[in-house]
Design an enzyme around this catalytic site. Structure first.
Site, PDB file in Angstrom:
ATOM      1  CE  LYS A 281      25.231  45.811  44.251  1.00 53.87           C
ATOM      2  NZ  LYS A 281      24.639  44.833  43.247  1.00 53.87           N
TER       3      LYS A 281
ATOM      4  NE  ARG B   1      24.327  37.330  40.638  1.00 51.03           N
ATOM      5  CZ  ARG B   1      24.503  38.386  40.619  1.00 51.03           C
ATOM      6  NH1 ARG B   1      25.351  39.016  39.868  1.00 51.03           N
ATOM      7  NH2 ARG B   1      23.602  39.392  41.438  1.00 51.03           N
TER       8      ARG B   1
ATOM      9  CE1 TYR C  38      59.766  49.114  41.127  1.00 51.94           C
ATOM     10  CE2 TYR C  38      57.688  50.047  41.220  1.00 51.94           C
ATOM     11  CZ  TYR C  38      58.672  49.561  41.950  1.00 51.94           C
ATOM     12  OH  TYR C  38      58.752  49.745  43.078  1.00 51.94           O
TER      13      TYR C  38
ATOM     14  CG  MET D  56      51.295  49.854  46.195  1.00 51.86           C
ATOM     15  SD  MET D  56      51.932  49.012  47.621  1.00 51.86           S
ATOM     16  CE  MET D  56      52.311  47.383  46.894  1.00 51.86           C
TER      17      MET D  56
HETATM   18  C1  LIG Z   1      23.748  45.327  42.499  1.00 48.07           C
HETATM   19  C2  LIG Z   1      22.221  44.875  42.347  1.00 48.07           C
HETATM   20  C3  LIG Z   1      21.391  45.907  41.768  1.00 48.07           C
HETATM   21  C4  LIG Z   1      21.867  46.946  41.260  1.00 48.07           C
HETATM   22  O1  LIG Z   1      22.359  46.970  39.861  1.00 48.07           O
HETATM   23  P1  LIG Z   1      22.646  48.474  38.933  1.00 48.07           P
HETATM   24  O2  LIG Z   1      23.159  47.885  37.895  1.00 48.07           O
HETATM   25  O3  LIG Z   1      24.090  49.184  39.849  1.00 48.07           O
HETATM   26  O4  LIG Z   1      21.631  49.443  39.158  1.00 48.07           O
HETATM   27  C5  LIG Z   1      20.066  45.424  41.758  1.00 48.07           C
HETATM   28  N1  LIG Z   1      19.662  44.117  42.126  1.00 48.07           N
HETATM   29  C6  LIG Z   1      20.527  43.391  42.482  1.00 48.07           C
HETATM   30  C7  LIG Z   1      19.980  41.843  42.863  1.00 48.07           C
HETATM   31  C8  LIG Z   1      21.934  43.638  42.623  1.00 48.07           C
HETATM   32  O5  LIG Z   1      22.819  42.519  43.012  1.00 48.07           O
END
Ligand SMILES: *Cc1c(COP(=O)(O)O)cnc(C)c1O
Length: 373
Positions: free
Chosen positions: A36, A134, A263, A311
């Site tokens: 992801k 969640r 800055y 930046m």
């Molecule tokens: C992002 C995520 C993972 C992976 O977690 P890591 O700590 O990066 O290994 C696994 N399960 C869910 C539901 C996630 O959102």
């Protein structure tokens, strides 16, 4: 050749990290590589292929769009979309032939209604919220009801059951075992009735922490990139960081006592010294909180970042004498001549975690992949 801001990604490292993770798993447990957020900033399609070459069997993403993107790159493995989905997004996930997560009966029925006749059923993973608070249902009966809908409707297929841990990286805490204890009877019970269901719970930290959390599959993200889930040295866990971040010294200037850089004049020369300007900044994801607060490697030596991160540029102190000329490569994450700055170190400086450091590198940072698998 130097370049203003480039992230080098070693796909061989991703492949080896996956092979290493697989070697830790209980017999019969599979590795799902989590790619992801553009593979935590490492490039999703490239890393997906490297992970599969390293022995991952599944991929997971957060959004339907991410699944569609992997399909566009020719990835044909199972992909689990872990996030919440609107109906539009659910359509995208179904078109991408991705597995989806469900915890609510209404959504299960809506999903069945989105199925196109004559196509494969939609793979459903039921999510029990055992204490992440969640996504997922906290109610075991509701989770079972969703599972029965998926198992009983020919437009759906009950493919998996899952939960997610909140504190797997906090070694010794009591919440993790409590979550595991809450998931296990639900998961085992479901598996008895539906032997094909894939049970999965562990993220990277849980995979290391407790083989009892491996079930049929683990979902590892951070570790496959060689980032340490416990924010220590990844090498302690047999992991190799895949990403290094490079820029170069674009200008070198002499500063007299009292002269300032950046800055707000948040740094002034206490003594005469040399300062190098490196053309990377918060527009590239090199966070402003790193102002006066990290090191940069030039010629294998650590030099403090001084002054405000802007930046597009940062400034580093080179010292009262310097042999550094404009054009010299600068390393912000990674190794140079035996000296190393890890993403974990950068994260610690600004009170965050390695995940956020690599995810935060903006699209302006060119990605360069090597060790193509
Ligand atoms: C992002 C995520 C993972 C992976 O977690 P890591 O700590 O990066 O290994 C696994 N399960 C869910 C539901 C996630 O959102």
């Amino acid at each position: 050749m130097v370049e203003r801001a480039v992230a080098h990604i070693d796909l061989g490292a991703v492949e080896r990290n996956c092979a290493h993770l697989r070697s830790l798993l209980n017999d019969g447990s599979r590795l799902c590589a989590v790619v992801k957020a553009d593979a935590y900033g490492h490039g999703d399609a490239w890393c997906a292929k490297a992970a599969l070459a390293g022995g991952a069997d599944w991929l997971a993403v957060a959004t339907a769009g991410e699944a569609a993107e992997l399909r566009r790159h020719g990835v044909d493995t199972r992909i689990l979309v872990m996030g919440a989905l609107t109906h539009e997004e659910a359509k995208t996930a179904i078109e991408a032939v991705a597995d989806v997560v469900v915890w609510d009966e209404r959504f299960a029925r809506a999903l069945a209604a989105l199925h196109t006749p004559g196509t494969v059923p939609v793979n459903v993973h039921v999510k029990l919220d055992t204490g992440m608070g969640r996504l997922g249902t906290k109610d075991v009966a509701a989770a079972r009801a969703v599972a029965e809908i998926a198992a009983g409707d020919e437009r759906l297929k009950l493919a998996g059951a899952m939960t997610h841990f909140a504190t797997a990286d906090e070694e010794g805490d009591e919440h993790f075992p409590a979550q595991l204890d809450a998931f296990t009877p639900f998961a085992r019970g479901l598996k008895q009735e539906h032997p094909d269901v894939v049970l999965h719970a562990a993220n990277s930290a849980a995979t290391y922490r407790d083989p009892g959390a491996h079930f049929d599959m683990v979902r590892c993200g951070v570790a496959i990139y060689g980032l340490d889930p416990f924010q220590r040295d990844p090498a302690e866990r047999g992991l190799e960081p895949a990403l290094s971040l490079e820029s170069y010294v674009a200008a070198v200037k002499r500063f007299e006592r009292g002269e300032s850089a950046g800055y707000g004049r948040r740094w002034r020369a206490g003594e005469p010294t040399w300062v190098g300007t490196v053309p990377i900044g918060y527009g590239d994801g090199w966070r402003r909180a790193l102002t006066n607060n990290c090191d940069v490697l030039v010629k294998g030596r650590r030099h403090p970042l001084i002054g405000t991160v802007s930046m597009d540029n940062i400034t580093v102190e080179l010292g009262p004498e310097t042999d550094i000329q404009p054009g010299e490569p600068a390393v912000l994450i990674g190794s140079q001549a035996g000296e190393t700055i890890r993403a974990e170190e950068v994260a610690e400086r600004i009170g965050t975690i390695n995940y956020e450091v690599t995810c935060g590198l903006s699209p302006r940072v060119r990605r360069q992949w090597r060790g193509q698998t």
